[in-house]
Design a protein around this motif. Structure first.
Motif, short mmCIF file in Angstrom:
data_model
loop_
_atom_site.label_atom_id
_atom_site.label_comp_id
_atom_site.label_asym_id
_atom_site.label_seq_id
_atom_site.Cartn_x
_atom_site.Cartn_y
_atom_site.Cartn_z
N THR A 139 15.39 33.63 4.78
CA THR A 139 14.02 33.16 5.00
C THR A 139 13.13 34.28 5.55
N ILE A 140 11.88 34.29 5.13
CA ILE A 140 10.87 35.14 5.76
C ILE A 140 10.43 34.44 7.05
N VAL A 141 10.56 35.17 8.15
CA VAL A 141 10.28 34.62 9.48
C VAL A 141 9.29 35.52 10.20
N SER A 142 8.43 34.92 11.00
CA SER A 142 7.53 35.66 11.87
C SER A 142 7.96 35.46 13.32
N LEU A 143 7.95 36.56 14.06
CA LEU A 143 8.19 36.51 15.51
C LEU A 143 6.86 36.72 16.22
N ILE A 144 6.59 35.90 17.22
CA ILE A 144 5.37 36.00 18.01
C ILE A 144 5.75 36.39 19.43
N GLY A 145 5.04 37.37 19.98
CA GLY A 145 5.35 37.78 21.33
C GLY A 145 4.40 38.85 21.83
N THR A 146 4.88 39.68 22.74
CA THR A 146 4.09 40.77 23.30
C THR A 146 4.94 42.02 23.38
N GLY A 147 4.31 43.18 23.23
CA GLY A 147 5.02 44.44 23.32
C GLY A 147 6.03 44.66 22.21
N LEU A 148 5.86 43.99 21.07
CA LEU A 148 6.87 44.06 20.01
C LEU A 148 6.84 45.40 19.28
N ALA A 149 5.69 46.04 19.22
CA ALA A 149 5.54 47.35 18.58
C ALA A 149 4.33 48.03 19.19
N ALA A 150 4.24 49.34 18.98
CA ALA A 150 3.11 50.09 19.53
C ALA A 150 1.85 49.93 18.68
N ARG A 151 2.04 49.69 17.35
CA ARG A 151 0.89 49.58 16.46
C ARG A 151 1.31 48.82 15.21
N GLU A 152 0.34 48.52 14.35
CA GLU A 152 0.63 47.83 13.09
C GLU A 152 1.20 48.82 12.08
#
Length: 218
Positions: free
Chosen positions: A31-44
């Motif tokens: 499945t394609i899943v999205s994770l929602i949170g903070t600090g997950l990466a420095a940029r897009e």
């Protein structure tokens, strides 16, 4: 929604990447899943080719300890494909990057977890991604007709046969069929008189496709 500092996944932030439905809705292999949170990466950053990487920038995601292919990372969202072959009743997700390791979040794991993608229009913001045979989008200006075969784009149909490696594009020949069958499709509450294909959408990773006939009574 729960908040945290550092690399943090919201405790209810594992959602279907098509419908954005989360807990207690399960996830499924592939499945394609999205994770929602903070600090997950420095940029897009977006992946640009198949096979999808299991490390994008400095970000990796594991599901039950298995590295997951990643489509997209940003400070507050990651889009990934759940690895195939997962067993058990829970999917444990963790994010790592150069700034640290996240908390572990669990989501229910099931054989299938279908969610239809949205192709929004101003007059219909929740219109599903349904296509005609020529791949043009079904819309108010280009409606589908009773008796027509349409293609529905979704994710979450689970394991495929022949097997497809996570992060690789689904094959066009032979087609990769969903293992969990039969699958029912309803149009306005009426069952499709025929479902011709359920499986991996050719040329794309994690995307599923259903080809179904619209009932004449619709």
């Amino acid at each position: 929604m729960f908040q945290g500092t550092g690399v943090f996944i919201d405790l209810i932030g594992v959602v279907n990447g098509a419908s954005f439905v989360g807990w207690p809705h399960p996830v499924a292999s592939g499945t394609i899943v999205s994770l929602i949170g903070t600090g997950l990466a420095a940029r897009e950053v977006r992946a640009t080719a198949y096979p999808l990487p299991t490390r994008l920038e400095d970000v990796t995601v594991t599901v039950n300890g298995t590295p997951a292919p990643v489509y997209f990372v940003s400070p507050n969202q990651i889009n990934l494909q759940v690895p195939y072959g997962l067993k058990g009743t829970w999917a444990t997700v963790r994010v790592s990057n150069s700034r640290g390791v996240s908390n572990e979040v669990q989501a229910p794991l099931a054989a299938t977890s279908p969610g239809v993608f949205i192709c929004a229009e101003p007059q219909s913001p929740f219109r599903g991604c349904v296509l005609h045979a020529d791949y043009s989008l079904v819309s108010a200006q280009n409606p589908a007709r009773p008796g027509e075969t349409v293609m529905i784009w979704l994710t979450g149909l689970g394991e495929l046969s022949p097997a497809v490696a996570a992060g690789t594009a689904n094959p066009a020949a032979p087609l990769a069929w969903a293992v969990e069958a039969p699958i029912s499709v309803l149009f306005g509450g009426e069952p499709a008189p025929r479902v011709d294909f359920t499986g991996g959408a050719p040329g794309l990773a994690g995307l599923n496709q259903i080809n179904a006939v619209i009932p004449l009574s619709t």
